[in-house]
Design a protein around this motif. Structure first.
Motif, PDB file in Angstrom:
ATOM      1  N   ARG A   1     -14.039   1.012   2.009  1.00 41.65           N
ATOM      2  CA  ARG A   1     -13.232   0.978   0.796  1.00 41.65           C
ATOM      3  C   ARG A   1     -11.909   1.692   1.113  1.00 41.65           C
ATOM      4  O   ARG A   1     -11.889   2.903   1.279  1.00 41.65           O
TER       5      ARG A   1
ATOM      6  N   ALA B   1      -8.115   2.885   0.323  1.00 40.68           N
ATOM      7  CA  ALA B   1      -7.059   3.167  -0.644  1.00 40.68           C
ATOM      8  C   ALA B   1      -5.735   3.253   0.101  1.00 40.68           C
ATOM      9  O   ALA B   1      -5.678   3.782   1.210  1.00 40.68           O
TER      10      ALA B   1
ATOM     11  N   ILE C   1      -1.034  -5.335   0.618  1.00 43.51           N
ATOM     12  CA  ILE C   1      -2.400  -5.145   0.116  1.00 43.51           C
ATOM     13  C   ILE C   1      -2.975  -6.469  -0.362  1.00 43.51           C
ATOM     14  O   ILE C   1      -4.144  -6.799  -0.091  1.00 43.51           O
TER      15      ILE C   1
ATOM     16  N   GLN D   1      -6.314  -8.355   0.935  1.00 45.75           N
ATOM     17  CA  GLN D   1      -7.379  -8.804   0.033  1.00 45.75           C
ATOM     18  C   GLN D   1      -7.677 -10.290   0.226  1.00 45.75           C
ATOM     19  O   GLN D   1      -8.838 -10.711   0.163  1.00 45.75           O
TER      20      GLN D   1
ATOM     21  N   ASP E   1     -11.369  -4.903   1.616  1.00 42.55           N
ATOM     22  CA  ASP E   1     -11.456  -4.103   0.396  1.00 42.55           C
ATOM     23  C   ASP E   1     -10.331  -3.067   0.416  1.00 42.55           C
ATOM     24  O   ASP E   1     -10.522  -1.918   0.807  1.00 42.55           O
TER      25      ASP E   1
ATOM     26  N   ARG F   1      -7.085  -1.336  -1.849  1.00 49.37           N
ATOM     27  CA  ARG F   1      -6.595  -1.161  -3.216  1.00 49.37           C
ATOM     28  C   ARG F   1      -5.394  -0.224  -3.235  1.00 49.37           C
ATOM     29  O   ARG F   1      -5.242   0.616  -2.374  1.00 49.37           O
TER      30      ARG F   1
END
Length: 342
Positions: free
Chosen positions: A213, A215, A241, A245, A250, A252
């Protein structure tokens, strides 16, 4: 069982003594490891860590990596690099020390690329000493990248690498590394951000056993505040980003840089929202990790065809030769290298 090569680092800094201390104090973690460097330098380091009631750590010269498998615990096996200089004065920048550090890294890197060692752990070197020695690269990451590209016969641009700093609570990967802040801002491009996400996804998918995940931190305060404080988030970072995706990653963000690291941090009481934060430049990503404790941080180079880790501190010339340097980060680097190589 494959061995792990540990470079001695700059012989004027704390590298040799934390290596000797790690072999003495963490024999289980250092099993099947050996040092690439100079025997006399490691013997001097073994002397400075002697304390009352603590026996001196023996240093044994070996001739090949496999010899490390037969060395008993709490003994430092050293593979002597040809033509490397002996121990220079403590705490002084010199071309001789820079060349000794570079030659140790080159030997170990080439051995790793040939598959002769399972992983590479690098003790700290000094960038000014490297430059004084005529080394064309500002640090480990760039030198390793060049060697890997040459080994595989590809252009440097076709061997993209990224720096990851990690501890038990937080991971961060950098879009740019050792460049000025002005150049780091210029390096925030769509392709660089996307490539960083791809490299991070590939590396952490292997170590985590699942998709990470990720960020993404913004470049500007409050991630640009909708364009009020800069448009890089709108015009560059967010489209990168979205492209990631679209590839199934993944990813964000972009998130405000002053809060995203807290959101990603994992503690015994709370799991972080993210497995890693992609930071836009060197200090943005490294300050949060180092604030949590330099003794636990590990530097990992992502994107190489070999495993390379390092402690996340420098040569500490001000305390070199006093025997007080903490070897914890080096031990963590060995532990992580073993995990990544398994």
């Amino acid at each position: 069982m494959h061995t792990i090569a540990i470079t001695q680092g700059d012989p004027s800094g704390i590298g040799p003594e934390i290596v000797a201390k790690a072999f003495r104090d963490a024999p289980d973690e250092l099993r099947h490891c050996f040092v690439v460097g100079d025997v006399a330098t490691l013997r001097r380091a073994a002397q400075v860590i002697v304390r009352p009631g603590v026996p001196m750590v023996p240093v044994a010269r070996i001739t090949e990596a496999a010899d490390a498998l037969d060395v008993p615990p709490r003994c430092v096996p050293v593979l002597q690099v040809p033509a490397i200089s002996g121990p220079p004065p403590w705490g002084q920048i010199s071309a001789a020390a820079g060349r000794a550090a570079a030659d140790s890294v080159l030997w170990a890197t080439r051995a790793a690329l040939r598959g002769e060692v399972a992983a590479l752990v690098t003790a700290p070197l000094h960038k000014e000493a490297l430059a004084a020695a005529g080394v064309l690269f500002p640090g480990h990451t760039e030198l390793l990248q060049a060697e890997a590209a040459a080994h595989q016969g590809v252009a440097l641009a076709d061997m993209p690498v990224r720096m990851m700093l990690a501890n038990d609570e937080l991971r961060t990967v950098l879009v740019s590394i050792h460049v000025s802040l002005r150049d780091a801002i210029a390096a925030v491009t769509h392709d660089n951000v996307l490539r960083t996400l791809q490299i991070t996804h590939a590396a952490l998918s292997r170590s985590l056993g699942r998709a990470p995940r990720m960020a993404v931190a913004g470049l500007n305060p409050h991630a640009g505040e909708g364009g009020l404080f800069g448009r890089e988030e709108i015009e560059i970072i967010a489209p990168a980003i979205a492209a990631a995706q679209a590839l199934g990653l993944d990813a964000r963000g972009p998130f405000a840089p002053d809060t995203v690291f807290m959101r990603a941090r994992s503690t015994p009481l709370r799991e972080g929202e993210f497995d890693v934060v992609v930071a836009m430049y060197h200090d943005q990503g490294l300050i949060p990790v180092k604030y949590l404790g330099v003794d636990k941080g590990v530097n990992v180079t992502l994107g190489l065809p070999l495993v390379r880790t390092s402690p996340d501190h420098g040569t500490a010339f001000d305390i070199a030769g006093q025997g007080v340097a903490d070897a914890s980060s080096l031990v963590e680097a060995v532990r992580m290298a073993r995990k990544l190589a398994s």
